[in-house]
Write a protein that holds these residues in place. Structure first.
Motif, PDB file in Angstrom:
ATOM      1  N   ASN A 115       0.804  -1.224   0.000  1.00  0.00           N
ATOM      2  CA  ASN A 115       0.000   0.000   0.000  1.00  0.00           C
ATOM      3  C   ASN A 115       0.841   1.279   0.000  1.00  0.00           C
ATOM      4  OD1 ASN A 115       0.734  -0.735   2.696  1.00  0.00           O
ATOM      5  ND2 ASN A 115      -0.703   0.779   3.468  1.00  0.00           N
ATOM      6  N   ILE A 116       2.146   1.186   0.281  1.00  0.00           N
ATOM      7  CA  ILE A 116       2.996   2.390   0.288  1.00  0.00           C
ATOM      8  C   ILE A 116       4.082   2.353  -0.785  1.00  0.00           C
ATOM      9  CG2 ILE A 116       2.596   2.907   2.730  1.00  0.00           C
ATOM     10  CD1 ILE A 116       5.418   1.700   3.277  1.00  0.00           C
ATOM     11  N   PHE A 117       4.123   1.312  -1.598  1.00  0.00           N
ATOM     12  CA  PHE A 117       5.186   1.179  -2.605  1.00  0.00           C
ATOM     13  C   PHE A 117       5.261   2.372  -3.555  1.00  0.00           C
ATOM     14  CE2 PHE A 117       5.370  -3.780  -2.625  1.00  0.00           C
ATOM     15  CZ  PHE A 117       5.922  -3.758  -1.357  1.00  0.00           C
ATOM     16  N   ASN A 118       4.146   3.040  -3.809  1.00  0.00           N
ATOM     17  CA  ASN A 118       4.155   4.147  -4.766  1.00  0.00           C
ATOM     18  C   ASN A 118       4.442   5.509  -4.130  1.00  0.00           C
ATOM     19  OD1 ASN A 118       1.726   4.310  -3.393  1.00  0.00           O
ATOM     20  ND2 ASN A 118       0.541   4.915  -5.191  1.00  0.00           N
ATOM     21  N   LEU A 119       4.666   5.562  -2.836  1.00  0.00           N
ATOM     22  CA  LEU A 119       4.967   6.840  -2.178  1.00  0.00           C
ATOM     23  C   LEU A 119       6.414   7.260  -2.450  1.00  0.00           C
ATOM     24  CD1 LEU A 119       3.352   6.430   1.364  1.00  0.00           C
ATOM     25  CD2 LEU A 119       2.429   7.628  -0.623  1.00  0.00           C
ATOM     26  N   SER A 120       6.617   8.585  -2.516  1.00  0.00           N
ATOM     27  CA  SER A 120       7.996   9.062  -2.610  1.00  0.00           C
ATOM     28  C   SER A 120       8.704   8.682  -1.309  1.00  0.00           C
ATOM     29  CB  SER A 120       8.048  10.569  -2.837  1.00  0.00           C
ATOM     30  OG  SER A 120       7.435  11.255  -1.781  1.00  0.00           O
ATOM     31  N   ASN A 121       9.981   8.482  -1.377  1.00  0.00           N
ATOM     32  CA  ASN A 121      10.815   8.090  -0.236  1.00  0.00           C
ATOM     33  C   ASN A 121      10.632   6.644   0.186  1.00  0.00           C
ATOM     34  OD1 ASN A 121      12.245  10.411  -0.094  1.00  0.00           O
ATOM     35  ND2 ASN A 121      11.629  10.966   1.959  1.00  0.00           N
ATOM     36  N   VAL A 122       9.956   5.831  -0.617  1.00  0.00           N
ATOM     37  CA  VAL A 122       9.877   4.390  -0.394  1.00  0.00           C
ATOM     38  C   VAL A 122      10.653   3.735  -1.523  1.00  0.00           C
ATOM     39  CG1 VAL A 122       8.396   2.351  -0.277  1.00  0.00           C
ATOM     40  CG2 VAL A 122       7.649   4.503   0.771  1.00  0.00           C
ATOM     41  N   TYR A 123      11.622   2.903  -1.150  1.00  0.00           N
ATOM     42  CA  TYR A 123      12.492   2.260  -2.133  1.00  0.00           C
ATOM     43  C   TYR A 123      12.496   0.759  -1.891  1.00  0.00           C
ATOM     44  CZ  TYR A 123      14.055   7.044  -2.655  1.00  0.00           C
ATOM     45  OH  TYR A 123      14.088   8.398  -2.865  1.00  0.00           O
ATOM     46  N   LEU A 124      12.236   0.009  -2.943  1.00  0.00           N
ATOM     47  CA  LEU A 124      12.299  -1.451  -2.887  1.00  0.00           C
ATOM     48  C   LEU A 124      13.666  -1.866  -3.424  1.00  0.00           C
ATOM     49  CD1 LEU A 124       8.782  -2.309  -4.320  1.00  0.00           C
ATOM     50  CD2 LEU A 124       9.462  -2.099  -1.947  1.00  0.00           C
TER      51      LEU A 124
END
Length: 173
Positions: A125-134
């Motif tokens: 649910n947060i993968f598309n937020l800025s500052n989230v890196y996979l």
């Protein structure tokens, strides 16, 4: 009925200034994967302070983990000496696989780096937020950690709101 009434402890926000370290949010389920990548990061970035925060279920392994990281002088294994709030205050990013502390970090404008192992999709649910890196490996980690923080304090996501006493009283009456 579930009524979210807020939480004064988690709604606090910490300053974005003078952050440099990395907090690794460990868990019993993901301990091995996080130990390995943390050691690789520590070897490559000897100047970076790394706070390896144990989940309470891992406290029993504290001495084993201290021993595992003994060659990594920049890794500090932490049980309950410091809270997530304190660690976030001095960290540029958090590294985790699955942890609710990721939301605390993002709430405070700290990058969330998620290692794609095990149950990492718990955070889809947060993968598309800025500052989230996979990430898959240390090369991906380096790219994510070096990216400038894209949060601006007025636009930071709010995951935790202050306690709303009136809403609470209304919900129980």
């Amino acid at each position: 009925e579930f009524v979210p009434c807020g939480n004064d402890h988690f709604s606090k926000k910490e300053s974005h200034l003078n952050r440099f370290g990395l907090t690794v949010i460990s868990s019993r389920l993901n301990e091995k994967n996080l130990m390995i990548i943390t050691s690789l990061i520590a070897d490559k970035h000897k100047e970076m302070p790394i706070y390896y925060k144990l989940h309470p279920s891992e406290f029993i392994n504290y001495h084993n983990l201290k021993s595992y990281f003994k060659h990594n002088k920049n890794v500090e294994v932490i049980t309950n000496e410091e809270s997530m709030f304190q660690l976030i205050a001095k960290s540029e990013a958090v590294l985790a696989i699955a942890s609710t502390a990721v939301y605390e970090a993002l709430h405070n404008g700290v990058k969330a780096i998620i290692l794609k192992r095990s149950n990492y999709t718990a955070h889809k649910n947060i993968f598309n937020l800025s500052n989230v890196y996979l990430i898959n490996d240390i090369e991906d980690f380096d790219k994510a950690f070096q990216k400038p923080n894209s949060f601006e304090s007025k636009n930071d996501p709010v995951f935790f709101k202050p306690f709303d006493k009136e809403l609470f009283l209304e919900s129980i009456s």
